[in-house]
Every structure is written in C-alpha cells, then in structure tokens.
Design an enzyme around this catalytic site. Structure first.
Site, PDB file in Angstrom:
ATOM      1  N   LYS A 145       0.845  -1.178   0.000  1.00 19.85           N
ATOM      2  CA  LYS A 145       0.000   0.000   0.000  1.00 19.85           C
ATOM      3  C   LYS A 145       0.894   1.247   0.000  1.00 19.85           C
ATOM      4  CE  LYS A 145      -4.040  -2.076   0.359  1.00 19.85           C
ATOM      5  NZ  LYS A 145      -5.174  -1.882  -0.589  1.00 19.85           N
TER       6      LYS A 145
ATOM      7  N   GLU B 136      -1.744  -0.264  -8.949  1.00 20.32           N
ATOM      8  CA  GLU B 136      -3.189  -0.446  -8.823  1.00 20.32           C
ATOM      9  C   GLU B 136      -3.869   0.866  -8.422  1.00 20.32           C
ATOM     10  OE1 GLU B 136      -6.258  -3.007  -6.010  1.00 20.32           O
ATOM     11  OE2 GLU B 136      -4.208  -3.709  -6.279  1.00 20.32           O
TER      12      GLU B 136
ATOM     13  N   LYS C  37     -13.328  -8.048  -8.224  1.00 26.63           N
ATOM     14  CA  LYS C  37     -13.816  -8.405  -6.893  1.00 26.63           C
ATOM     15  C   LYS C  37     -15.286  -8.775  -7.047  1.00 26.63           C
ATOM     16  CE  LYS C  37     -10.428  -5.707  -4.361  1.00 26.63           C
ATOM     17  NZ  LYS C  37     -10.134  -4.523  -3.522  1.00 26.63           N
TER      18      LYS C  37
END
Length: 368
Positions: free
Chosen positions: A165, A215, A264
C-alpha cells in the site's frame, strides 16, 4: 432448487494486526454471512463483504442489510423454484446498484447449486485446475523494519506476489528500501486512488522499480485520466475500485485505461457477473486477477473458485486464514503451500462452517 429459509449472521472478527491503507485503518472486520436453506435440506453459504462505513464503497453493512431484508430476500422467495443461480439476476436487476448486497445472496445460491450437483464450485464455474497461485497484500507499517519483516514473512511462506500500500509521501522511499532488500520479488503497489494526474511525473518515477503493476493510482470512478496516465507509464496500470460492473470493464477496455483489471466478485454483484467480466477481458487480451477485501473463509472460498478460471493470469489477493484471523469460521482453514492453494474437491465451496467459531463471532442472527 427452492429456498425455504434465509439466515443472516452479523459477525465481527478482530484482525491479528491493523490493516493500514491510504484511505483507512481496519482493526476488525464486520461481515454479513448468508445461510440459505433449500427445500431438500442443502445449505448454501455466502458473504457480504461491505465495510461498516462507506470509506471504500458507497455500500455499508447497514445499507446492505436494509436492501437484503426489504427487497432482495422477498425477491428470492418470489422466484420460487429455479434451475440455476443466474435466474436470480433477472429479479435483482429491477433494483439498481447494491452489488454487495446482491452478491451476499448470489454466492450462497452458487454454493447450494454446486452442492446439488455434487460438484466443487470451481468446476461448476468452469475452472480447469484445482490449484491457484496466490499473493498477499501488506498494509502500511509503522517503520521500515516492520515492513521488511512483513515482506520477509510473506516470501518465506512462498506468496507469488507482494502488494504494498502506498500514498503520496509514502511511496518512492518505501520502494527504494524494499527493492534494495528484495530486488527480485514480484512486487506491485496499490494507491487506493490517492494520487491525481498532477502527480504524473512523480508516478513515472515508479517505472524504475520493476513493478508488476500500479493499482488504482487515480480516482475511484475515473477512466479518462487513467488512460492519459497509462500512455506515459511503462508500468501497467491496474484498475480496481473503478471496476464496479461489466459496463465499467467495457469502458476501461474501450478507453485503454489500464492493461490489467482486478475483479472483486462482491463489488460487481456476484459470481455470474464476475465470470462475465473475466470472459470480456479474455476476449480483449486484458489480464485479470481476483481481488480480496479481508473476507472470512466463506468469502475467500468463493474468490478461490473464481480464480481458477484461465483468464486470471496473476496471483490473487487470497491469503491464508491465519494471516488475518486467530480462528476462521470455516474448517479446515485455508492454507498456502509454496504460494499455492489447493482447492477442495468436495461439493460447493469445499469447506464446512465451523459453527462454534461462527457462533463466537456472531453479534446477531436474523431469520427470514
């Protein structure tokens, strides 16, 4: 197939350690576990993976519970008997959005349907192999030493891909540190929409770190600016938050907003919608991977079944149960061996519910 009873278990599972992103810090995971009992006694299990506040998506557990109880569960009973889980979408489509709420029912239907066929869910979906490669996401850490330790632990387990992250101010220095210690590990970063196109030159510097992908660097609903950014980046862009539907995936492909999409299933409305996006990407030469949302073993099991489809070219965010939980709500718990998960050949999702663990985590059970 005919559903006779719907039970929704409101659960709370504390994480072993906080999961820190650019947007929020998660200390515990509240989830809705859906239990569908069919006329023949078969039980199907699904999960609503929305969060308890709208920091990641517009849906929350409260909005999902309202939509489930007021609209979706009555629609499920309205359909009566049906031959295939896809039949529910004709009824659910009368209600716009609320994909995570819809997924909570749809995934349980798929589990029950696969059990009625006495086949594992991954085979029913069209998966060819019962073994998948998996990666793991590592949240932001308090210091560099802690981050390097988390990465080393993941490497020792054998995860095939590490996701870090990042956000403005915590990115290039982090990558410099990680690459100096792990020059060859398959690495990607997830920005959770924390940059803007004004950061283009800064993001371009990430090309030097040999990343698998970046991402969702820009806005969560953006396609146009991601297309502009992808033109100048050597590193592939992966869209995640932007991919909320089949139509969103079409838009991303048409505008060339990304080279990779994260699918997802809960965010797009369930397994059938996720498979349709997979098929679209495969036809258009776009690679996909199965994203995760800190699910329980029930949600992970559905993600694993989806990830067996041959278009999922990258290891998914499907970590072992022990990464997040002291005790998962399924048995046996999900294990990673040399970066792989071997799926169960048992019918449905392939796991039994650990009723003791489920009860221990349950705050309330609602019956419909």
């Amino acid at each position: 197939m005919k559903v006779e009873r719907v039970s929704i278990h409101k659960i709370k599972m504390p994480l072993k350690q906080p999961f820190i992103t650019a947007l929020n810090t998660v200390h515990e995971r509240k989830l809705l576990i859906t239990e569908l009992t069919f006329q023949d006694g078969t039980v199907g299990w699904g999960e609503c993976s929305a969060f308890d506040t709208p920091w990641y998506t517009e849906e929350t557990l409260d909005t999902c519970l309202h939509v489930l109880s007021t609209y979706l569960i009555p629609a499920l009973y309205e359909i009566g008997e049906f031959d295939h889980p896809k039949a529910i979408h004709a009824l659910f489509n009368r209600y716009r959005g609320h994909h995570m709420a819809k997924s909570a029912i749809e995934t349980a239907l798929w589990d029950g349907y696969a059990k009625s066929l006495d086949r594992p869910l991954f085979q029913v979906l069209g998966g060819q192999s019962g073994e998948i490669e998996v990666g793991t996401a590592i949240g932001m850490q308090s210091d560099k030493e802690a981050l390097l330790q988390r990465i080393q632990e993941a490497v020792d387990i054998g995860y095939k891909r590490i996701k870090l992250k990042v956000k403005p101010g915590e990115d290039l220095e982090v990558l410099e540190t990680v690459r100096s210690h792990f020059p060859d590990v398959p690495l990607m970063v997830d920005a959770n929409s924390s940059y803007t196109l004004a950061d283009l030159n800064h993001l371009k510097k990430m090309d030097r770190y040999n990343l698998m992908m970046i991402e969702q660097p820009l806005g969560s609903r953006d396609f146009v600016e991601h297309a502009e950014l992808q033109k100048v980046l050597d590193t592939p862009i992966c869209l995640d938050e932007s991919i909320t539907s089949f139509e969103a995936a079409q838009t991303a492909i048409a505008l060339k907003s990304a080279q990779i999409l994260a699918v997802k299933l809960s965010r797009v409305g369930g397994l059938a919608k996720a498979v349709r996006i997979h098929d679209l990407c495969k036809r258009n030469g776009i690679e996909v991977w199965a994203g995760g949302m800190i699910e329980s073993g029930v949600g992970k099991a559905h993600n694993m079944a989806l990830a067996t489809l041959d278009g999922f070219a990258y290891p998914g965010d499907i970590a072992a149960s022990s990464k997040y939980w002291e005790k998962d709500i399924i048995t046996p718990e999900i294990e990673v061996q040399d970066g792989n998960i071997i799926l169960s050949e048992r019918p449905g999702i392939g796991y039994e519910i650990n009723m003791g663990a489920l009860k221990a985590h349950t705050e309330e059970t609602l019956e419909y």
